[in-house]
Every structure is written in structure tokens, then in C-alpha cells.
Scaffold this active site. Structure first.
Site, short mmCIF file in Angstrom:
data_model
loop_
_atom_site.label_atom_id
_atom_site.label_comp_id
_atom_site.label_asym_id
_atom_site.label_seq_id
_atom_site.Cartn_x
_atom_site.Cartn_y
_atom_site.Cartn_z
N ILE A 107 88.06 12.78 60.33
CA ILE A 107 88.37 12.56 61.76
C ILE A 107 88.02 11.36 62.30
O ILE A 107 88.51 11.03 63.18
CB ILE A 107 87.72 13.66 62.62
CG1 ILE A 107 87.79 14.13 63.95
CG2 ILE A 107 86.25 13.31 62.55
CD1 ILE A 107 87.55 15.42 64.19
N ASN A 126 78.48 9.43 49.76
CA ASN A 126 77.26 9.32 50.13
C ASN A 126 76.45 10.54 49.99
O ASN A 126 76.72 11.68 50.21
CB ASN A 126 77.03 9.36 51.88
CG ASN A 126 77.95 8.01 52.19
OD1 ASN A 126 77.99 6.94 51.78
ND2 ASN A 126 78.63 7.86 53.19
N GLN A 131 74.61 10.00 54.16
CA GLN A 131 75.36 11.30 54.22
C GLN A 131 75.22 12.19 55.62
O GLN A 131 73.99 12.01 56.04
CB GLN A 131 74.83 12.10 52.99
CG GLN A 131 75.75 13.40 52.88
CD GLN A 131 75.38 14.45 51.79
OE1 GLN A 131 74.37 13.80 51.08
NE2 GLN A 131 76.18 15.27 51.58
N HIS A 162 81.25 15.50 48.85
CA HIS A 162 82.61 15.17 49.28
C HIS A 162 82.72 13.73 48.77
O HIS A 162 81.93 12.74 48.70
CB HIS A 162 83.11 15.41 50.45
CG HIS A 162 82.21 14.52 51.54
ND1 HIS A 162 81.07 14.89 51.99
CD2 HIS A 162 82.31 13.29 52.04
CE1 HIS A 162 80.48 14.32 52.86
NE2 HIS A 162 81.18 13.40 52.99
N PHE A 163 83.93 13.26 48.46
CA PHE A 163 84.52 12.01 48.19
C PHE A 163 85.43 11.38 49.52
O PHE A 163 86.15 12.30 49.94
CB PHE A 163 85.39 11.83 47.01
CG PHE A 163 84.78 11.88 45.45
CD1 PHE A 163 83.75 11.17 45.26
CD2 PHE A 163 84.90 13.19 44.80
CE1 PHE A 163 83.28 10.98 43.86
CE2 PHE A 163 84.40 13.08 43.57
CZ PHE A 163 83.38 12.32 43.25
N HIS A 164 85.21 10.23 50.03
CA HIS A 164 85.96 9.37 50.84
C HIS A 164 86.96 8.83 50.04
O HIS A 164 86.42 8.11 49.18
CB HIS A 164 85.04 8.44 51.48
CG HIS A 164 83.88 9.09 52.57
ND1 HIS A 164 84.22 9.13 53.90
CD2 HIS A 164 82.74 9.56 52.29
CE1 HIS A 164 83.02 9.73 54.71
NE2 HIS A 164 82.12 10.00 53.72
P1 5GP Z 1 79.34 11.58 55.14
O1 5GP Z 1 78.68 10.71 56.23
O2 5GP Z 1 78.69 12.59 54.82
O3 5GP Z 1 79.65 10.63 53.75
O4 5GP Z 1 80.81 12.01 55.57
C1 5GP Z 1 81.19 12.94 56.52
C2 5GP Z 1 82.27 12.68 57.13
O5 5GP Z 1 82.90 13.98 57.75
C3 5GP Z 1 82.36 11.63 58.22
O6 5GP Z 1 83.15 10.42 57.69
C4 5GP Z 1 83.16 12.30 59.30
O7 5GP Z 1 83.99 11.48 60.12
C5 5GP Z 1 83.69 13.57 58.75
N1 5GP Z 1 83.84 14.64 59.71
C6 5GP Z 1 82.58 15.10 60.53
N2 5GP Z 1 83.21 16.18 61.21
C7 5GP Z 1 84.37 16.25 61.07
C8 5GP Z 1 85.56 17.21 61.51
O8 5GP Z 1 85.20 18.21 62.22
N3 5GP Z 1 86.61 16.98 60.80
C9 5GP Z 1 87.00 16.03 60.08
N4 5GP Z 1 88.32 15.98 59.59
N5 5GP Z 1 86.13 15.28 59.47
C10 5GP Z 1 84.81 15.51 59.94
#
Ligand code: 5GP
Length: 137
Positions: free
Chosen positions: A30, A85, A92, A98-100
Site C-alpha cells: 500500500i 524485515n 518489521q 514477507h519479502f518486499h
Molecule cells: P514491514 O514493515 O513489516 O517490513 O512491511 C509491512 C508492509 O506492509 C509495509 O510496507 C506496509 O506499507 C504494508 N502494508 C500495511 N498494511 C497494508 C495493507 O492494508 N495493504 C497493503 N497492500 N499493504 C499494507
């Protein structure tokens, strides 16, 4: 604890899904850190890499490569970051592994800054740290 990703997997909330199979789903992040920023998420929820079974992790990275290839074909990217992360301290925010996949168009479009501590790291430090990892394998 259930996360937002489980709600996406079960279609309780919408997402721009680009790929799905029995065990993995991929959808646009998102935040769109860059244009095409995509997540690759195992459907079964494991909080982080430490909890991920090897076979699911292997499949997830294979799909990550597939998404990276698709991004390369779809967008005029110059490079691409793949990152995960693990843990709050590591940035995180969603505790479902998950992978980005982050397409890169220019050097300054995302900032990942690693500080170089080489000058403060002695030969003994390197030796000790490598040994600690080797012994833990
Ligand atoms: P993290 O910070 O855990 O490595 O990555 C989590 C990711 O999930 C973030 O980049 C954030 O933008 C994404 N994310 C959080 N909520 C949502 C959502 O409701 N929909 C989508 N598509 N992505 C989300």
C-alpha cells in the site's frame, strides 16, 4: 495474532493481487515506496524468518524472483531491492513473514543507509564473530 495480511488472504480487505498459488500470495504494498513495490507473502502465517519452514521459504523466494522478473519486464527499473524485515528492531511492522520487492529507478528513491564500522572493528572482532556464527550453524 492475526495480521492485516491474513485479512487480505481471506479477501476480507482488498488488495491489488498480482499472483497467487496454493501457498503464496503477492500484492502491491500500500505504501508504494517506489512504483511497483510488491510484497510476497506465504499464506500460512509465520511471524518471521526464524519460524519459517525451509520448504515454504524456498518456494517464497522462488516466487519473489518471479515477481522481480515481472517487475523488470513491466517497469523501466534500473535495479531492484529484495528485503525482509524481521523483528521490530529491524523495522518489521506486520508480523507475518514477507519479502518486499522494490523496483529502483534512481539512487535516491529509497534510502537504506548502512554505517561502515570497519575502522572500529579489530581483526579479533571479525575472527570472533565469524567463529560465533560458524559454531552456531
Ligand atoms: P514491514 O514493515 O513489516 O517490513 O512491511 C509491512 C508492509 O506492509 C509495509 O510496507 C506496509 O506499507 C504494508 N502494508 C500495511 N498494511 C497494508 C495493507 O492494508 N495493504 C497493503 N497492500 N499493504 C499494507
Amino acid at each position: 495474532m492475526s495480521t492485516i495480511f491474513e485479512k487480505i488472504i481471506s479477501r476480507e480487505i482488498p488488495a491489488h493481487i498480482v499472483y497467487e498459488d496454493e501457498s503464496v500470495i503477492s500484492f502491491l504494498d500500500i505504501s508504494q515506496a517506489t512504483s511497483g513495490h510488491t510484497l510476497v507473502v506465504p499464506k500460512k502465517a509465520y511471524a518471521n524468518i526464524f519460524e519459517m519452514p525451509d520448504d515454504l521459504l524456498a518456494h517464497s523466494i522462488k516466487i519473489t524472483k518471479k515477481i522481480a522478473d515481472a517487475c523488470k519486464k513491466a517497469f523501466p527499473l534500473q535495479g531492484l531491492n529484495i528485503l525482509s524485515n524481521n523483528g521490530e528492531v529491524a523495522g518489521q511492522t506486520v508480523f507475518h513473514f514477507h519479502f518486499h520487492v522494490i523496483p529502483r529507478y534512481e539512487t535516491s528513491d529509497v534510502s537504506f543507509k548502512f554505517t561502515n564500522h570497519m575502522n572500529e572493528t579489530s581483526k579479533e572482532d571479525y575472527k570472533k564473530r565469524a567463529l560465533q556464527i560458524k559454531e552456531a550453524l
